[in-house]
Design a protein around this motif. Structure first.
Motif, mmCIF file in Angstrom:
data_model
loop_
_atom_site.group_PDB
_atom_site.id
_atom_site.type_symbol
_atom_site.label_atom_id
_atom_site.label_comp_id
_atom_site.label_asym_id
_atom_site.label_seq_id
_atom_site.Cartn_x
_atom_site.Cartn_y
_atom_site.Cartn_z
ATOM 1 N N PRO A 36 5.791 -2.450 0.671
ATOM 2 C CA PRO A 36 5.835 -1.163 1.376
ATOM 3 C C PRO A 36 5.407 -1.285 2.840
ATOM 4 C CG PRO A 36 3.945 -1.257 -0.109
ATOM 5 C CD PRO A 36 4.745 -2.491 -0.372
ATOM 6 N N TYR A 37 4.722 -2.374 3.175
ATOM 7 C CA TYR A 37 4.201 -2.519 4.543
ATOM 8 C C TYR A 37 5.308 -2.873 5.539
ATOM 9 C CZ TYR A 37 -0.053 -2.531 1.879
ATOM 10 O OH TYR A 37 -1.050 -2.169 1.016
ATOM 11 N N ALA A 38 6.354 -3.549 5.059
ATOM 12 C CA ALA A 38 7.409 -3.991 5.982
ATOM 13 C C ALA A 38 8.003 -2.793 6.722
ATOM 14 C CB ALA A 38 8.475 -4.752 5.202
ATOM 15 N N GLU A 39 8.275 -1.726 5.984
ATOM 16 C CA GLU A 39 8.874 -0.546 6.610
ATOM 17 C C GLU A 39 7.892 0.118 7.582
ATOM 18 O OE1 GLU A 39 11.328 1.888 4.074
ATOM 19 O OE2 GLU A 39 10.647 3.696 5.130
ATOM 20 N N ARG A 40 6.621 0.143 7.228
ATOM 21 C CA ARG A 40 5.619 0.744 8.127
ATOM 22 C C ARG A 40 5.553 -0.032 9.434
ATOM 23 N NH1 ARG A 40 1.009 1.426 3.438
ATOM 24 N NH2 ARG A 40 2.295 2.743 2.124
ATOM 25 N N ILE A 41 5.666 -1.333 9.320
ATOM 26 C CA ILE A 41 5.624 -2.187 10.515
ATOM 27 C C ILE A 41 6.837 -1.910 11.407
ATOM 28 C CG2 ILE A 41 5.952 -4.618 11.212
ATOM 29 C CD1 ILE A 41 4.002 -5.281 8.791
ATOM 30 N N GLY A 94 3.086 -14.093 10.815
ATOM 31 C CA GLY A 94 3.966 -13.020 11.293
ATOM 32 C C GLY A 94 3.622 -11.676 10.672
ATOM 33 N N MET A 95 4.629 -11.001 10.103
ATOM 34 C CA MET A 95 4.434 -9.683 9.494
ATOM 35 C C MET A 95 4.297 -9.779 7.976
ATOM 36 S SD MET A 95 4.142 -7.706 11.985
ATOM 37 C CE MET A 95 4.013 -8.471 13.614
ATOM 38 N N ASP A 96 3.989 -10.987 7.498
ATOM 39 C CA ASP A 96 3.715 -11.196 6.074
ATOM 40 C C ASP A 96 2.561 -10.277 5.652
ATOM 41 O OD1 ASP A 96 3.128 -12.144 3.561
ATOM 42 O OD2 ASP A 96 2.843 -14.234 4.162
ATOM 43 N N LYS A 122 0.049 -6.315 13.895
ATOM 44 C CA LYS A 122 0.011 -6.077 12.441
ATOM 45 C C LYS A 122 -1.314 -5.421 12.038
ATOM 46 C CE LYS A 122 -0.119 -9.581 9.491
ATOM 47 N NZ LYS A 122 0.370 -10.692 8.647
ATOM 48 N N ASP A 123 -2.417 -5.909 12.595
ATOM 49 C CA ASP A 123 -3.724 -5.322 12.268
ATOM 50 C C ASP A 123 -3.745 -3.837 12.600
ATOM 51 O OD1 ASP A 123 -4.498 -7.756 11.414
ATOM 52 O OD2 ASP A 123 -6.144 -8.031 12.830
ATOM 53 N N HIS A 124 -3.146 -3.513 13.754
ATOM 54 C CA HIS A 124 -3.123 -2.118 14.185
ATOM 55 C C HIS A 124 -2.386 -1.249 13.149
ATOM 56 C CE1 HIS A 124 -2.901 0.629 17.945
ATOM 57 N NE2 HIS A 124 -2.997 1.325 16.857
ATOM 58 N N VAL A 125 -1.238 -1.733 12.681
ATOM 59 C CA VAL A 125 -0.458 -0.968 11.691
ATOM 60 C C VAL A 125 -1.262 -0.827 10.398
ATOM 61 C CG1 VAL A 125 1.673 -0.881 10.324
ATOM 62 C CG2 VAL A 125 1.732 -1.772 12.668
ATOM 63 N N MET A 126 -1.847 -1.927 9.949
ATOM 64 C CA MET A 126 -2.611 -1.878 8.692
ATOM 65 C C MET A 126 -3.805 -0.926 8.830
ATOM 66 S SD MET A 126 -0.924 -3.632 6.618
ATOM 67 C CE MET A 126 0.241 -4.963 6.446
ATOM 68 N N ASP A 127 -4.460 -0.956 9.981
ATOM 69 C CA ASP A 127 -5.602 -0.061 10.197
ATOM 70 C C ASP A 127 -5.148 1.399 10.171
ATOM 71 O OD1 ASP A 127 -7.215 -2.217 10.390
ATOM 72 O OD2 ASP A 127 -7.458 -2.162 12.568
ATOM 73 N N GLN A 132 -6.143 -1.967 2.776
ATOM 74 C CA GLN A 132 -7.264 -2.885 2.512
ATOM 75 C C GLN A 132 -6.725 -4.173 1.892
ATOM 76 O OE1 GLN A 132 -10.285 -2.091 3.519
ATOM 77 N NE2 GLN A 132 -9.571 -0.057 4.124
ATOM 78 N N PRO A 133 -7.051 -5.331 2.454
ATOM 79 C CA PRO A 133 -6.597 -6.576 1.822
ATOM 80 C C PRO A 133 -7.258 -6.770 0.469
ATOM 81 C CG PRO A 133 -8.054 -7.040 3.678
ATOM 82 C CD PRO A 133 -7.847 -5.564 3.662
#
Ligand SMILES: C[S@@+](CC[C@H](N)C(=O)[O-])C[C@H]1O[C@@H](n2cnc3c(N)ncnc32)[C@H](O)[C@@H]1O
Length: 284
Positions: A36-41, A94-96, A122-127, A132-133
């Protein structure tokens, strides 16, 4: 976020192309994995979620490669973690999104070795998504042409522990000598029992034509990497297990582009490789 994007160089931007192929697989009703993260990125980068006219050829040649390798490496890394490699290093990550999307066993420590602007984005998007990893994650902002081993060690990596390494989507952007240097350093850091996985392929006319349609600058990123993955691994002290992408794809019920299907139309090999660390470099 736009200013962060502008700091990402041409090779760093290839990570978004991979993310778009993973996002497409995430939408697949019988996808080999969820991401699901790929699309958010992609949304954060203001990039289209579907391949546009200029990138459809690239998706046709590379789509199955990215999807099959992603699932293959998911299984391999989780298997390595379950059997004792609790230290995972994602080289050129990368965006893995594996630190977030896979169910790592308790105590797993993950390192992402990448260029600083790519990691920052990537960190910015995840934040932003409060993601949470699933393990203890250490971003290691460095350049693989520099002393990345020291950066990794300073981040808490222990060379005396068995490690599962992933080098995904990188070797075909390296000259053979650079790939050799990378493996020499990585091997020095690998305790017995460590596992290494990577993908590699021989770039042929179909792929060149597909990337030319996007930009000739992209085509110029293609290099040879190691020409014989099994011999290369063996020379550096690894026991290799090298597969044709087409065979692994078949085991998942998928087919690959004809350019990478062994037979008369093949334009080269496409490999998925794993290896276990023996002790020292082996004789050829
Ligand atoms: C095609 S992407 C693959 C990313 C990821 N492994 C995946 O499969 O989704 C290639 C990645 O290699 C990284 N890379 C290339 N050269 C690098 C270098 N010298 N140092 C650090 N990272 C590098 C780029 O920044 C980019 O994120």
């Amino acid at each position: 976020m736009a200013s962060e994007l502008s700091g990402i160089d041409a090779i760093g931007r290839t990570a978004f192309a991979v993310a778009s192929l993973r996002a497409a697989e995430h939408r697949h009703p019988e996808g080999l994995f969820t991401d699901p993260y790929a699309e958010r990125i992609l949304r954060a980068a203001g990039m289209p979620l579907e391949p546009q006219a200029d990138s459809r050829g690239f998706a046709a040649v590379m789509g199955a490669q990215v999807v099959v390798r992603s699932r293959y490496f998911d299984d391999l890394l989780l298997g390595a973690a379950a059997t004792g490699c609790r230290q995972i290093v994602l080289v050129a990550s990368g965006m893995d999104s594996r630190p977030w999307r896979l169910a790592w066993p308790e105590g797993t420590v993950l390192f992402e070795v990448e260029q600083e602007p790519v990691l920052r984005f990537k960190d910015h998007v995840m934040d932003e998504h409060d993601a949470q990893p699933a393990g203890l994650r250490h971003p290691v902002a460095t350049d693989l042409r520099d002393d990345w081993a020291s950066a990794l060690t300073e981040a808490g990596f222990h060379a005396d522990l068995p490690t599962a390494w992933l080098v995904e989507g990188l070797l075909y952007a390296l000259e053979e000598t650079s790939a050799d240097q990378l493996l020499a350093v990585l091997s020095e850091l690998s305790a017995p029992g460590s596992v290494l996985a990577f993908d590699h392929f021989e770039v042929g006319p179909s792929l060149r034509a597909a990337t030319d349609r996007i930009s000739p600058d992209l085509t110029r990123l293609w290099k040879s990497g190691p020409t014989d993955p099994a011999a290369w691994l063996h020379r550096h002290g690894w026991e290799p297990s090298v597969h044709e992408l087409a065979d692994v794809a078949d085991s998942f019920g998928r087919t690959v582009h004809p350019a990478y299907t062994p037979g008369p139309a093949a334009e080269g090999h496409s490999w998925l490789a794993s290896a276990t660390r023996t002790t020292a470099a082996l004789p050829d």
